[in-house]
Every structure is written in structure tokens, then in C-alpha cells.
Write an enzyme that holds these catalytic residues in place. Structure first.
Site, PDB file in Angstrom:
ATOM      1  N   GLY A 197       0.819  -1.203   0.000  1.00 12.91           N
ATOM      2  CA  GLY A 197       0.000   0.000   0.000  1.00 12.91           C
ATOM      3  C   GLY A 197       0.851   1.249   0.000  1.00 12.91           C
ATOM      4  O   GLY A 197       2.041   1.199   0.320  1.00 12.91           O
ATOM      5  N   GLY A 202      -0.902   2.788   6.863  1.00 13.57           N
ATOM      6  CA  GLY A 202      -1.063   2.049   8.099  1.00 13.57           C
ATOM      7  C   GLY A 202      -0.500   0.639   8.086  1.00 13.57           C
ATOM      8  O   GLY A 202      -0.925  -0.206   8.872  1.00 13.57           O
ATOM      9  N   LYS A 203       0.484   0.393   7.235  1.00 11.85           N
ATOM     10  CA  LYS A 203       1.061  -0.951   7.171  1.00 11.85           C
ATOM     11  C   LYS A 203       1.786  -1.286   8.478  1.00 11.85           C
ATOM     12  O   LYS A 203       1.557  -2.346   9.074  1.00 11.85           O
ATOM     13  CB  LYS A 203       2.029  -1.059   5.972  1.00 11.85           C
ATOM     14  CG  LYS A 203       1.337  -0.816   4.647  1.00 11.85           C
ATOM     15  CD  LYS A 203       2.272  -0.954   3.470  1.00 11.85           C
ATOM     16  CE  LYS A 203       3.316   0.157   3.394  1.00 11.85           C
ATOM     17  NZ  LYS A 203       2.752   1.494   3.095  1.00 11.85           N
ATOM     18  N   GLU A 419     -14.148   6.631 -14.609  1.00 11.92           N
ATOM     19  CA  GLU A 419     -14.322   5.342 -13.920  1.00 11.92           C
ATOM     20  C   GLU A 419     -15.725   4.785 -14.111  1.00 11.92           C
ATOM     21  O   GLU A 419     -15.906   3.584 -14.272  1.00 11.92           O
ATOM     22  CB  GLU A 419     -14.001   5.472 -12.430  1.00 11.92           C
ATOM     23  CG  GLU A 419     -12.538   5.800 -12.124  1.00 11.92           C
ATOM     24  CD  GLU A 419     -11.548   4.862 -12.795  1.00 11.92           C
ATOM     25  OE1 GLU A 419     -11.860   3.661 -12.950  1.00 11.92           O
ATOM     26  OE2 GLU A 419     -10.466   5.334 -13.184  1.00 11.92           O
TER      27      GLU A 419
HETATM   28  P1  ADP Z   1       2.942   2.892   6.544  1.00 12.31           P
HETATM   29  O1  ADP Z   1       3.713   1.888   7.344  1.00 12.31           O
HETATM   30  O2  ADP Z   1       1.888   2.275   5.674  1.00 12.31           O
HETATM   31  O3  ADP Z   1       3.773   3.886   5.803  1.00 12.31           O
HETATM   32  P2  ADP Z   1       2.176   3.812   9.125  1.00 12.31           P
HETATM   33  O4  ADP Z   1       1.581   2.590   9.695  1.00 12.31           O
HETATM   34  O5  ADP Z   1       3.562   4.132   9.526  1.00 12.31           O
HETATM   35  O6  ADP Z   1       2.080   3.786   7.550  1.00 12.31           O
HETATM   36  O7  ADP Z   1       1.214   5.030   9.426  1.00 12.31           O
HETATM   37  C1  ADP Z   1       1.673   6.204  10.012  1.00 12.31           C
HETATM   38  C2  ADP Z   1       0.677   6.718  11.016  1.00 12.31           C
HETATM   39  O8  ADP Z   1      -0.516   7.142  10.348  1.00 12.31           O
HETATM   40  C3  ADP Z   1       0.238   5.669  11.986  1.00 12.31           C
HETATM   41  O9  ADP Z   1       1.080   5.585  13.073  1.00 12.31           O
HETATM   42  C4  ADP Z   1      -1.148   6.145  12.384  1.00 12.31           C
HETATM   43  O10 ADP Z   1      -1.068   7.075  13.422  1.00 12.31           O
HETATM   44  C5  ADP Z   1      -1.643   6.844  11.146  1.00 12.31           C
HETATM   45  N1  ADP Z   1      -2.529   5.941  10.396  1.00 12.31           N
HETATM   46  C6  ADP Z   1      -2.319   5.410   9.172  1.00 12.31           C
HETATM   47  N2  ADP Z   1      -3.356   4.633   8.787  1.00 12.31           N
HETATM   48  C7  ADP Z   1      -4.249   4.656   9.798  1.00 12.31           C
HETATM   49  C8  ADP Z   1      -5.527   4.044  10.025  1.00 12.31           C
HETATM   50  N3  ADP Z   1      -6.104   3.251   9.103  1.00 12.31           N
HETATM   51  N4  ADP Z   1      -6.150   4.286  11.183  1.00 12.31           N
HETATM   52  C9  ADP Z   1      -5.601   5.085  12.105  1.00 12.31           C
HETATM   53  N5  ADP Z   1      -4.402   5.681  11.970  1.00 12.31           N
HETATM   54  C10 ADP Z   1      -3.718   5.492  10.842  1.00 12.31           C
HETATM   55 ZN    ZN Z   2      -9.102   4.043 -17.110  1.00 15.82          ZN
END
Ligand code: ADP
Ligand code: ZN
Length: 598
Positions: A197, A202-203, A419
Site C-alpha cells: 500500500g 497504516g502498514k 471510472e
Molecule cells: P505505513 O507503514 O503504511 O507507511 P504507518 O503505519 O507508519 O504507515 O502510518 C503512520 C501513522 O498514520 C500511523 O502511526 C497512524 O497514526 C496513522 N494511520 C495510518 N493509517 C491509519 C488508520 N487506518 N487508522 C488510524 N491511523 C492510521
Molecule cells: Zn481508465
């Protein structure tokens, strides 16, 4: 590699340097406009430069004439022009130092190497004295202790939206809580899960939440840590990490930015990537070395699954894939709620409205938005965050995150038309795959997306199916043409995809009368490498022309079919567009309800 690294380290890093002003991209652009910049060196996405007049950069009045910044990965076509306009001397440098240059240095200055190495180690030791409290630094540096892993406090309740991803991950909680039960029954548990993603979706959060939910320790490393270390250090770190995780089993290992080590091997020109390859090989070896009794789950995150080495995706490795999308309207509201739980909000603050104004924002961006708004409110001595704070914060976040794709209202309308066009044709073309969902939430480089799911696994693709598929691909473009009267560059990938498919139909599958059942393919699917290999041409110029004509013919017919379907169901298309603009993402039932009626 190692020698080159030390030499360049000496030259570029160990030299005492004057302070460097770290400027955000937006500030960099302002500096250009205000003609404060004398010269600029562009090195890939990195910008280094020099100002005419020193600027104050620290609280104690520190000044700097040098600055650095980063430009967005997808480029900024106006940048060069603007710099030219401002009469800035621009140097474009290679992303990495020339290896020829390195070799020259190595040949002529071998003494520099030893000298440099010595100074470097001394400097490190001095710097790290306080941290480790001993002179025995070399060993500690080469084999850094694995960070004590803890059970994270995050749970699934902290992850808003992402229902699909959460559902897939939830299954693993039970296993981590009670691995014995699963092992006794001989159940197959996935070893590696790949979280895919855009950045900030939020990975990491989800991986942590899994550990928190299951109550197991969370070990993590980031792929980018390994890019500039000595050969062997990355592999050794991986070994230690796995050792520690096994000792603390059940546990989770999380590898962030897997793509920075897991890129397809053997593609680095000049072989400058030994370190990355060794690290990757070590990860693969560790994964294969699991006896099946250790309850260690590997999670990895990437926003570039397309560049990963196929070896990583093989069964027994990262064979389970979980997709995290940028949040749609509903999910953006949920994320805003989660992050404003402890924030005092003025009564007029309307999360729904804020969510509507932030399409393309990731979870991280939304969190940042609330934080910026809180800072603004505090600066104004307000007791609560007001809607005005949010408005101002939105602009700030937008400027700071150049990668955030924001969509202007008229663009958004075009996107919905495009779309909805795909969707309409997919619904009415008799042999097309069933619709799964359609969205105008941007993700990656694609602005929107229409996803179809085959009813059943397809092994061969009949001609009618392929023709419908071409029509569906052209549905977006045809709708733009029909409703808006003009075309946009948004159909770029569509045309590419359609052309590739039509070419295969003509040159490999004998689906054109004029060409006939002849194999005229230009490339071959390589069975071991899993990618296309160009073939030497084995047919005449004449055949090539016939193929080109037949391909164009197929494509024009498909576009015509798409146009026909659109004119025929014009009212339904209008309703679909309106609904899509309102909801941003529509799933199968909603689409069927909308198009099926009447
Ligand atoms: P990625 O690893 O995908 O780059 P992160 O998990 O590090 O993203 O996300 C960074 C921050 O953004 C998280 O610590 C959280 O605070 C916030 N965040 C991202 N997605 C969500 C979600 N679905 N719900 C709540 N907070 C989120
Ligand atoms: Zn298209």
C-alpha cells in the site's frame, strides 16, 4: 564496494562541514521565486544548494548558506524552468558517485583508505562512547545488539477503516496466541505476509496491532537501514534478528520498506549492490530454515510490490498478500475520529466536512492534519480546535506532502466520468468479468480504479471475453469523450494495457483474420525469470505491418463498442457518476442496484 564506500564516506561525510539548512520542498520553491538561491545540485530526488545570503536556522542564531531539500519522486516539470528563470546555476549530478571515479581514487590513493577507516572508527567510537559506555566499539558496531522487542500497546481498535486488510490479519491472532493448537492439528500457517500500500496507509500500524492484539513481541527492521553499511553487516543483523525472534517465540518480525533490499537481484549495473543481495539472501535463507515449529510470523511492508524479487513471493515465503488502500470518505471520517479522541474540538467542527475536503490523504496525512490544527490552535491560545484551524492545517499538510495527490473539483468530476465509463461497459458487456468495485480515491500513480473479479479462475481466455475486456478498458476514455467532449491523459495506462492485449490476440493467439494463425510474438515469457524477454525478430516487415494494422483495427472496434454502450445507457451513466462522486467507492451490490434498476 566496501573500498568505494569508505573512500566516498571520507570525501563526502567525514569532512567537517558547515551547517546545512534542511528545507521543505515548499520552502525550496519559495526560495527560488524570491531569488535567494545561487546554485543548485540535483542528485536524483535530492537537492543541494547554496544561498546568496546566510539564513538563520537555529534557535541560537546559527546560520547557513548551504541547504538541502527533496523533490517529489514523480517529478516537477516546472522546476527546471523556474530555476532557469531565477538565473540559478543548476548542476545535474548522477544519483550515486561514478564508480569509475571511485576506482580512480582507489588506484591512486590507497593510503587514504586506511587513514580514512581509522579516523572513521575513531569518530564513531567517540560518538558512541556515551551510549555504550565502553571502548569495545568495533564489535558492537558490526554486530549491533537487537533492540529489546516489546509487546506493542496498539490494537486493532487503533486501526480505522482498512476492513479487508484487518479481516485477513485477524486470522493470525488466534495462531499467535496459541500456536500449539494449530501445530498439533498440522495446520498450515502462512510464514510471510506482505502488506502492500501507499506510504502512510497504516502498514506498520497494522503489523504492530497484530502483535499487540496477540500479545507477542514485535521485532522490526527497515530495509533502508541496509543500504549504506558494510558488506556482511546486513546479513549478520538479519541473522541476529531471527535468532532473537525465535528465542522469544511466538513473535513477529516486521521488515519495513522491503523493496529497498528486495528488488530483483542481478539488475544493479556494475554490481554495486552486493550488500543488498547478501541481506536479501540471508532473509530468504532464514525463511527457508524455519522448521515449521517456530511460531515466528514474518510481516513485510512495501509500496512497490512490482519491483520485488520473485524469489520473495514464492510459496513458503511472502505468499500471503494484503492490500491497504488509501482511505475513502467513510474511512477518512473513522481515521479522523480515532486521532481526535483526545483532542478538544469546537462544537462547529464537522469531521464529515473535513473528510470530504481531503480526498487522497493517507491515514498518516490525516493524523498530521489534526496535529497541525492543534498546533495552530495552541499558537492562537484557543481552548479548542476550530474549523478555521483545520482549513489552515489542510493547506499546510498539502504543501508539506508533495506526494499527496489532491484532486480539484473539476478533475474529480472527470475522474468519476472516466471510472463510471469503465463500470458501465463492464456491467453491460455480456462476457466481461463481474464488477468488484469502482473508486475515485487515488492510489499510487493511478487516480481511480475499476476492479473486476473473474467469476472463476480462467485458464484460457475466449475471444469474446477478450473483446469485451478491450471494450471495458476503453469505457473510461469513451465516457470522457461522450460526456465531456474532450480527452485527457488519464487514459494513458488504459491505452497501453489495451494495446498489449490486442497485440497478444493478433500475434500469438491467431485472433485476426488478416494475420491468421501465425506466431508473430515479439517477446517470450521466460519460465524461470518470470518476466518477458525480447525475442529476435523472426518475421518479415510485411508481417509486422499486417500485425500493426490488425491491432489498430481491434482497438478501434473495441472503442466503438464502448461508445455504443455508453450512448445506449446514457441516463444510467449519469446516475452512476453522481453516486460515485458522492460515495467515492462503490461495491458490487451498489453498482448493480444503480444500473440494474428500470
Ligand atoms: P505505513 O507503514 O503504511 O507507511 P504507518 O503505519 O507508519 O504507515 O502510518 C503512520 C501513522 O498514520 C500511523 O502511526 C497512524 O497514526 C496513522 N494511520 C495510518 N493509517 C491509519 C488508520 N487506518 N487508522 C488510524 N491511523 C492510521
Ligand atoms: Zn481508465
Amino acid at each position: 564496494m566496501m573500498l568505494g564506500f569508505i573512500v566516498s564516506y571520507m570525501l563526502f561525510r567525514a569532512v567537517p562541514t558547515e551547517p546545512v539548512y534542511d528545507v521543505p520542498y515548499s520552502e525550496f520553491k519559495t526560495m527560488i521565486r524570491e531569488r535567494r538561491i545561487q546554485e543548485v545540485i540535483l542528485r536524483g530526488e535530492n537537492v543541494e544548494g547554496r544561498l546568496f545570503v546566510p539564513e538563520v536556522i537555529g534557535p541560537q542564531g546559527e546560520q547557513a548558506t548551504r541547504f538541502q531539500s527533496r523533490i517529489p519522486a514523480f517529478g516537477d516539470s516546472a522546476l527546471l524552468l523556474e530555476m532557469e528563470e531565477a538565473e540559478i546555476a543548476v548542476i545535474v549530478a548522477p544519483e550515486r558517485e561514478e564508480s569509475l571515479f571511485q576506482q580512480l581514487l582507489i588506484a591512486t590513493l590507497p593510503w587514504l583508505l586506511f587513514f580514512g577507516f581509522f579516523i572513521w572508527i575513531m569518530a564513531r567510537t567517540a560518538r558512541n562512547m556515551g551510549r555504550f559506555g565502553g571502548p569495545n566499539e568495533l564489535g558492537g558496531f558490526l554486530n549491533p545488539p537487537v533492540k529489546e522487542a516489546e509487546v506493542p500497546e496498539v490494537t486493532f481498535a487503533d486501526v480505522a477503516g482498512q476492513e479487508n486488510a484487518k479481516r485477513e490479519i485477524t486470522e493470525l491472532v488466534e495462531y499467535l496466541r496459541n500456536p500449539e493448537k494449530f501445530l498439533k492439528l498440522g495446520a498450515e500457517i502462512p510464514r510471510g505476509v506482505l502488506l502492500m500500500g501507499a506510504p502512510g496507509t497504516g502498514k506498520t500500524l497494522l503489523a504492530k496491532a497484530l502483535a499487540g492484539e496477540a500479545g507477542v513481541p514485535f521485532f522490526s527492521i527497515s530495509g533502508s537501514e541496509f543500504i549504506e553499511v558494510f558488506v556482511g553487516v546486513g546479513a549478520s543483523r538479519v541473522r541476529h534478528l531471527f535468532e532473537a525472534a525465535k528465542k522469544n517465540s511466538p513473535s513477529i518480525i516486521f521488515i519495513d520498506e522491503l523493496d529497498s533490499i528486495g528488488r530483483t537481484r542481478g539488475t544493479g549495473l556494475g554490481g554495486g549492490h552486493d550488500e543488498r543481495e547478501q541481506t536479501l539472501n540471508q532473509i530468504l535463507a532464514e525463511m527457508d530454515g524455519f522448521s515449521g515449529r517456530e511460531a515466528v510470523l514474518l510481516l513485510a511492508a512495501t509500496n512497490r510490490p512490482d519491483v520485488l524479487d520473485p524469489a520473495l513471493l514464492r510459496p513458503g515465503r511472502f505468499d500471503r498478500h494484503v492490500m491497504l488502500d488509501l482511505p475513502d470518505l467513510k474511512d477518512r471520517i473513522a481515521i479522523l475520529r480515532v486521532h481526535s479522541r483526545k483532542t478538544p474540538l469546537a462544537p462547529e467542527v464537522d469531521m464529515d466536512k473535513i473528510a470530504r475536503g481531503t480526498p487522497g490523504f493517507s491515514g498518516a496525512d490525516l493524523k498530521n492534519l489534526i496535529n497541525e490544527a492543534a498546533i495552530l490552535a495552541a499558537r492562537e491560545d484557543e481552548q479548542q480546535i476550530t474549523m478555521a484551524d483545520f482549513d489552515e492545517a489542510r493547506d499546510k499538510v498539502l504543501m508539506g506532502t508533495a506526494r499527496t495527490l489532491t484532486i480539484e473539483p473539476d478533475e474529480r468530476h472527470r475522474l468519476a466520468v472516466h471510472e463510471a465509463g469503465h463500470t458501465l461497459v463492464a456491467y453491460f458487456a455480456p462476457n466481461a468479468d463481474t464488477l468488484y468495485k469502482v473508486t475515485i480515491v487515488p492510489r499510487g500513480h493511478a487516480l481511480g480504479g475499476t476492479q473486476q473479479l473473474p467469476e472463476h479462475e480462467r485458464h484460457t481466455m475466449p475471444e469474446e471475453y477478450l473483446q469485451d475486456r478491450l471494450a471495458v478498458i476503453f469505457g473510461g476514455r469513451a465516457a470522457e469523450k461522450e460526456l465531456l467532449g474532450t480527452l485527457s491523459s488519464g487514459a494513458d495506462d488504459d491505452i497501453h494495457q489495451a494495446t498489449t492485449m490486442a497485440r497478444a490476440m493478433v500475434s500469438r493467439w491467431g485472433m485476426s483474420e488478416e494475420v491468421g494463425p501465425v506466431d508473430l510474438r515479439e517477446s517470450e515469457n521466460h519460465p524461470f525469470l518470470g518476466r518477458e524477454i525480447a525475442q529476435p525478430r523472426h518475421y518479415s516487415e510485411h508481417s509486422a505491418e499486417t500485425v500493426d494494422d490488425a491491432v489498430r483495427d481491434l482497438l478501434i472496434k473495441a472503442e466503438q463498442r464502448a461508445s455504443n454502450i455508453i450512448t445506449q445507457h446514457r441516463e444510467k451513466l449519469d446516475i452512476l457518476i453522481a453516486l460515485l462522486e458522492k460515495e467515492e467507492t462503490l461495491y458490487r451490490e451498489q453498482i448493480e442496484e444503480c444500473l440494474g434498476a428500470g
